[in-house]
Each structure stands twice: as structure tokens, then as C-alpha cells.
Design a protein around this motif. Structure first.
Motif, PDB file in Angstrom:
ATOM      1  N   ALA A   2       0.836  -1.192   0.000  1.00  0.00           N
ATOM      2  CA  ALA A   2       0.000   0.000   0.000  1.00  0.00           C
ATOM      3  C   ALA A   2       0.868   1.237   0.000  1.00  0.00           C
ATOM      4  CB  ALA A   2      -0.900  -0.004   1.237  1.00  0.00           C
ATOM      5  N   PRO A  10      -9.731   4.856  -1.503  1.00  0.00           N
ATOM      6  CA  PRO A  10      -9.311   4.746  -2.885  1.00  0.00           C
ATOM      7  C   PRO A  10     -10.075   5.735  -3.766  1.00  0.00           C
ATOM      8  CG  PRO A  10      -9.678   2.586  -1.942  1.00  0.00           C
ATOM      9  CD  PRO A  10     -10.144   3.575  -0.939  1.00  0.00           C
ATOM     10  N   THR A  72     -16.337  -2.609  -8.018  1.00  0.00           N
ATOM     11  CA  THR A  72     -15.527  -1.879  -7.044  1.00  0.00           C
ATOM     12  C   THR A  72     -15.169  -2.709  -5.815  1.00  0.00           C
ATOM     13  OG1 THR A  72     -17.576  -1.042  -6.094  1.00  0.00           O
ATOM     14  CG2 THR A  72     -16.459   0.354  -7.724  1.00  0.00           C
ATOM     15  N   GLY A  74     -14.376  -5.942  -5.858  1.00  0.00           N
ATOM     16  CA  GLY A  74     -13.459  -7.017  -6.181  1.00  0.00           C
ATOM     17  C   GLY A  74     -14.144  -8.353  -6.410  1.00  0.00           C
ATOM     18  N   ARG A 199      -2.123  -7.339   2.474  1.00  0.00           N
ATOM     19  CA  ARG A 199      -1.263  -7.137   1.299  1.00  0.00           C
ATOM     20  C   ARG A 199      -0.151  -8.175   1.279  1.00  0.00           C
ATOM     21  NH1 ARG A 199      -1.571  -5.591  -3.622  1.00  0.00           N
ATOM     22  NH2 ARG A 199      -3.070  -4.072  -2.809  1.00  0.00           N
ATOM     23  N   SER A 258     -13.752  -1.893   0.208  1.00  0.00           N
ATOM     24  CA  SER A 258     -13.130  -0.815  -0.564  1.00  0.00           C
ATOM     25  C   SER A 258     -11.621  -0.802  -0.385  1.00  0.00           C
ATOM     26  CB  SER A 258     -13.713   0.540  -0.138  1.00  0.00           C
ATOM     27  OG  SER A 258     -13.229   0.943   1.141  1.00  0.00           O
ATOM     28  N   ASP A 259     -11.127  -1.500   0.622  1.00  0.00           N
ATOM     29  CA  ASP A 259      -9.686  -1.527   0.875  1.00  0.00           C
ATOM     30  C   ASP A 259      -8.980  -2.407  -0.162  1.00  0.00           C
ATOM     31  OD1 ASP A 259      -7.159  -2.808   2.171  1.00  0.00           O
ATOM     32  OD2 ASP A 259      -7.579  -1.003   3.352  1.00  0.00           O
ATOM     33  N   PRO A 260      -8.011  -1.870  -0.887  1.00  0.00           N
ATOM     34  CA  PRO A 260      -7.364  -2.648  -1.951  1.00  0.00           C
ATOM     35  C   PRO A 260      -6.563  -3.833  -1.442  1.00  0.00           C
ATOM     36  CG  PRO A 260      -6.213  -0.569  -1.611  1.00  0.00           C
ATOM     37  CD  PRO A 260      -7.478  -0.488  -0.803  1.00  0.00           C
ATOM     38  N   ASP A 261      -6.051  -3.772  -0.225  1.00  0.00           N
ATOM     39  CA  ASP A 261      -5.279  -4.891   0.305  1.00  0.00           C
ATOM     40  C   ASP A 261      -6.169  -6.086   0.626  1.00  0.00           C
ATOM     41  OD1 ASP A 261      -3.075  -3.263   0.056  1.00  0.00           O
ATOM     42  OD2 ASP A 261      -3.049  -2.666   2.164  1.00  0.00           O
ATOM     43  N   ARG A 263      -9.034  -6.676  -0.912  1.00  0.00           N
ATOM     44  CA  ARG A 263      -9.436  -7.195  -2.215  1.00  0.00           C
ATOM     45  C   ARG A 263      -8.323  -8.036  -2.838  1.00  0.00           C
ATOM     46  NH1 ARG A 263     -11.015  -1.804  -3.251  1.00  0.00           N
ATOM     47  NH2 ARG A 263      -9.624  -1.697  -5.053  1.00  0.00           N
ATOM     48  N   ALA A 264      -7.081  -7.624  -2.632  1.00  0.00           N
ATOM     49  CA  ALA A 264      -5.953  -8.363  -3.193  1.00  0.00           C
ATOM     50  C   ALA A 264      -5.836  -9.746  -2.571  1.00  0.00           C
ATOM     51  CB  ALA A 264      -4.656  -7.588  -2.994  1.00  0.00           C
TER      52      ALA A 264
END
Length: 554
Positions: A2, A10, A72, A74, A199, A258-261, A263-264
Motif C-alpha cells: 500500500a 481509494p 468496485t 473485487g 497485502r 473498498s480496501d485494496p489490500d 481485495r488483493a
């Protein structure tokens, strides 16, 4: 990793105001369930809000009219079986609005499963409908896959294509599988920090991730995102209240996803999920909430929370709630190597003894009638051990199983919310494991926001008694904020509990490799979560040998 300078949500999830109440899944009397609470019968009705059929079916939205990215939140996959895996997404072009920005219309979604990352070797494809009654979530139980295979999947609607996810199926039933790599995570309060652990987890080489509860918290999240300290973009005020309704819980999942980590991590690995308390309400027990309210008032909230959980997790139709009830406990296998008995220790439990606070065990907590699992789940677990042929019997669950004395007094306090508050029930499981000849017993635990490693003793009050298994507690992803290696009670707990082999207060997860000769556990930790981008390291590693329970440093 991140970005270290992130100061807000985001950019593709900038909130937009929307005050309308969620119209989807309106509740109306459709099911009557009778409870007995303190000798009084309480009648309660709930709907399952099934999608409409026939002439009055929900209208369908032309996918070409979706002008903003609907993916959005994921993608995810879960509960891998030898020939199938469940893939999931949820359409939400406006994720912080009650209806996700799609109103009350169905949307057709196509999906693809391929053997390669470029999707040139398609294995399966099809279409599904995203129903507003289910928050426009989409789940496909993809059948006919090769056991032990790796796959890539994605969704499409209109001109929009989702991120790709990677998943896998379990080995053939009973196969002489050499090894399995898993990770266990729990407790990810959004307002307590960044999902840096997720992440790093996304980059781990593991076969499956077990999420052991507190995927979200019902507590209010202020405009700054709590400890995240957003300054450039404020979260909408809809999150600055406790979640109690279906609309609240749906939007809270949208905030967390909404947190990209996060979702990853979902895109990288299949998840096996189970809930604890905060997905609904702190420390609830069955039909009893934290404040001992009338169950007739609490159960509609539980129904809303359970519905939103199912909508937002990679779970099969078997786990679809019916009003306030959902069959979440289930059994999975990894060839002949491992049997996973995934527990639900919230929905069926007796109310905590002596209130929720720590207390010295006594007649109330030790009443043999008290249960953490409920009778049916307990019988299911014991019967499953009796018929198991797996080398490892793994019990993913929520709260500390091993005894945890909280002070050095002769009559020490213990947690009434954990198995210590239900010692008769724990004793029945210990006796059942012995009777079934469970030689390699591994318990995976969340809840406590710290990492523990326990030897499970035949008699926890006798340090010389036999070791029957191993308990690994995975700490939290964020809950509790930045942790420390040695909390203030570190020395007390280690002295009070000789079977406690490791205790660390930092955030992270546990990574486990099950093999034919031993199991290795690596406690992966990050030093801080209130600022993003922290590195990951291994705080400690332990091994337990097949046929010889007990932890030794690796």
C-alpha cells in the motif's frame, strides 16, 4: 505494498451522498420460528426475500447503461472442493450508497474460468443474474473442475470486466496428498488501521485462507476512517453510527471491501470463512444481545447481519440464511491429509455466565447443560471425528479453546466469552477427541487480537498431563491498533499458563504447512498498522510432529 502516502479512501470509491433507504430485501412476515427464552415462548417472523418469479419478476437493467465500474468490491472464491469452487462478486458502481447504485433492477453478469492468467484456455463460462434482493451479489458454484487444479476467474457485465482472481480446487478425496499450506486471519476493524497484513498475505504461497471471524465491526466509523486519519476525502456520515439494519451491514461490507489490500488477498487465494460476534453485535450469544434485550428485538438484527454476511462472502447456497438462522458450520477435506471442521460458536451458544466480564469459574459457568456449539453441532463434530480418516483433524473456530488463566491467583479469573466459560462443553470435546483416536488435532483460533501457541492438555490444571493437540491463535489484522511484542500481561500469562508456548501482541496472521511428518506454524507480523506500508517478518516458528502432539521451536 500500500502506498505510504495514502490519506483517504481509494479514488475510485469517493463517496457520494445518498439518503434514500435501501428498498431491496424488504422484510415482511414469511416464516415463523418459536424460541424458548427463560421459559417464555417468543414468536418471531422473518422473510427470506427471495427474488421474484413469473409475471411480477424484478425488471432487468440493460448492462450497457452501467456507466461506472460495477466491480468496485473485487472478486473472491471460497470453500474449494475436489471438483468445484465457489466464485463471487458484488456489483456496486456506487458502493457507499444503500442500493450500490443499481436500484431495484436485476443485472445479467457473465463469468469465465480459465486454466491460464490470460484466459486463453477457457475451462468454464456462463451467465448469472445479480438480484437486488441479494444486494446484487453474484455467486457461481463452478462444477466439473479438475481436482487439485489451479484456475483463474473473472466476471463481465456490459463493457466492464472485473479484476481476475486466482483459485484452486481441493485434491481428490482420500488422495495421498503430501502437503497443504494455509493461512489463518481474523479481526480486521477498519477504523483501527490499514490492512497491510492482507497485502502481504496476498503475496504468500498458500493454498487456502481461513478467516476466523470479526470480518467487520458494527461500530461507528468516523469521517476520518478512525486511525487511518483520512484528510483529503471524508467518509460519508452513514458510517458514523452502529450498524443495525440490512442497509447498514451491506454498506459496512462495502466500506471494508473498498480496501485494496483486502481485495488483493481475496483475489489471490480461496477463503474459508466463519463469523464471530462483530459481524452482528459484540459478545452476542445465540438470541441474546450484549444488553440482554428481548430476543424478539435482537433477532431481526441478527437476520439482517447474517443476510449481509452471506451476500458479501464466497459461500454456497447451503449457507443462505433463513431469517435469523444460517447453517455456517461445515466440513471440508484436503485429500487424505486434512479434515477441516469449521465451527460456529456464536449462533447456538448459551449466554455467558456471570455476565461478559472475566470471572472465576463457578457453578454457573460449569453447568453441564451450557454449550458453546449447541447440541446438534457438537454431535456433528464428534461424529465427524469418529469417521475421519484424515491425517490432520483441523478445527477452525473463533474463541480461545485452551485454558487461559488471566492472573496468578490460586482461583484465577478466565474469560467467560471463550471456552473457559463453557468448560463442560470443552471437556466433552476433549473426551470425544480421545475416544475417536484423533492423534493430530489442530485448533485454529481468532478473536483475541494477539498471537498465541498452546499445547492442548488433557487436564489444563496438571502441567504433567498428556498433550492432546495444538492451538494456534492468529492475532488480528488491525483490531487493537498497533501492537507490541510483549503486552503488559505477557509475563503473567506465561507464568499462569505453562501450556502457553508463545505470546506476541503484534498484528499479522499465522501461516501453517501441514505435511505427512509434521506441521510447521510461522507467526507473520507487521510492526504497525496505523500507517500503511509496514514490512512483514516472522516472529516465531513452531513444529508439531505427527503422532507426537506438542510444540517445539523450529
Amino acid at each position: 505494498m500500500a502506498p505510504s502516502g495514502r490519506t483517504g479512501p481509494p479514488s475510485d470509491l469517493v463517496p457520494t451522498p445518498h439518503d434514500a433507504e435501501l428498498r431491496a430485501a424488504a422484510r415482511h412476515p414469511a416464516r415463523r420460528r418459536f424460541l424458548t427464552v427463560t421459559a417464555a415462548a417468543a414468536a418471531l417472523a422473518f422473510t427470506t426475500s427471495l427474488p421474484a418469479r413469473g409475471a411480477f419478476a424484478t425488471p432487468r437493467l440493460a448492462a450497457a447503461r452501467i456507466t461506472r465500474d460495477p466491480f468496485t468490491l473485487g472478486v473472491a472464491s471460497g470453500d474449494p472442493l475436489p471438483g468445484s469452487v465457489l466464485i463471487w462478486t458484488r456489483l456496486a458502481p456506487a458502493p457507499f450508497e444503500p442500493d450500490g447504485g443499481l436500484g431495484q433492477q436485476q443485472v445479467e453478469v457473465s463469468w469465465e474460468v480459465a486454466a491460464d492468467e490470460s484466459f486463453s484456455l477457457l475451462v468454464q463460462r456462463g451467465t448469472a443474474l445479480a438480484h437486488p434482493e441479494y444486494g446484487h451479489s453474484v455467486r457461481v458454484d463452478v462444477q466439473g473442475l479438475t481436482p487439485g487444479g489451479h484456475y483463474y476467474y473473472r466476471f463481465r457485465t456490459g463493457t466492464w470486466i472485473s479484476p481476475a482472481g486466482r483459485t484452486r480446487t481441493a485434491p481428490p478425496a482420500g488422495a495421498d496428498t503430501a502437503s497443504l499450506r494455509l493461512a489463518a486471519v481474523a479481526c480486521q476493524a477498519y477504523h483501527d488501521g490499514y490492512y497491510t497484513a492482507h497485502r502481504h498475505l496476498a503475496q504468500e504461497d498458500v493454498d487456502v485462507v481461513f478467516h476466523l471471524g470479526d470480518y467487520l465491526y458494527e461500530y461507528a466509523v468516523d469521517s476520518a476512517g478512525g486511525a487511518r486519519g483520512y484528510t483529503e476525502v471524508a467518509l460519508p456520515t452513514v458510517f458514523d453510527r452502529e450498524a443495525t439494519t440490512l442497509a447498514d451491514y451491506r454498506m459496512r461490507y462495502a466500506l471494508y471491501k473498498s480496501d485494496p489490500d483486502l481485495r488483493a488477498a481475496h483475489a489471490a487465494h480461496p477463503f474459508v470463512v466463519t463469523w464471530d460476534d462483530h459481524e452482528t453485535e459484540n459478545n452476542y450469544a445465540g438470541a441474546i444481545d450484549e444488553n440482554d434485550s428481548d430476543p424478539a428485538l435482537f433477532l431481526p438484527r441478527r437476520a439482517a447481519a447474517y443476510r449481509a454476511y452471506w451476500e458479501n462472502q464466497p459461500l454456497r447456497a447451503d449457507q443462505l440464511p433463513k431469517g435469523p438462522d444460517a447453517r455456517l458450520f461445515r466440513r471440508l477435506h484436503w485429500g487424505g491429509l486434512a479434515q477441516f471442521d469449521v465451527l460456529d460458536t456464536r449462533q447456538y451458544r448459551s449466554d455467558q455466565a456471570y455476565g461478559d466480564a472475566p470471572h472465576v469459574p463457578g457453578p454457573e459457568s460449569d453447568d453441564p447443560a451450557r454449550t458453546l456449539t449447541g447440541d446438534a453441532q457438537e454431535r456433528w463434530l464428534l461424529d465427524g471425528w469418529g469417521t475421519s480418516t484424515a491425517l490432520w483433524n483441523v478445527m477452525p473456530q473463533q474463541v480461545c479453546f485452551s485454558q487461559r488463566r488471566l492472573d496468578l491467583n490460586a482461583e484465577a479469573k478466565v474469560s467467560m466469552d471463550a471456552w473457559d466459560g463453557y468448560r463442560a462443553g470443552r471437556g466433552r470435546l476433549v473426551a470425544g477427541a480421545k475416544a475417536a483416536g484423533v492423534a493430530n488435532w489442530l485448533v485454529l483460533t481468532g478473536d483475541v487480537h494477539v498471537a498465541y501457541a498452546f499445547d492442548i492438555k488433557d487436564d489444563f490444571d496438571d502441567p504433567g498431563s498428556a498433550v492432546l493437540g495444538t492451538e494456534l491463535t492468529c492475532t488480528s489484522v488491525t483490531s487493537g491498533g498497533d501492537g507490541v511484542e510483549h503486552p503488559a500481561n505477557w509475563d503473567t500469562y506465561l507464568r499462569a499458563n505453562p501450556h502457553l508456548r508463545f505470546y506476541d501482541g503484534r498484528r499479522g496472521y499465522v501461516r501453517v504447512e501441514l505435511g505427512r511428518e509434521n506441521a510447521r506454524a510461522d507467526y507473520r507480523i507487521v510492526p504497525v498498522v496505523t500507517t500503511p506500508g509496514a514490512p512483514v517478518s516472522t516472529a516465531a516458528s513452531f513444529v508439531t510432529e505427527v503422532g507426537s502432539p506438542g510444540l517445539t521451536p523450529a
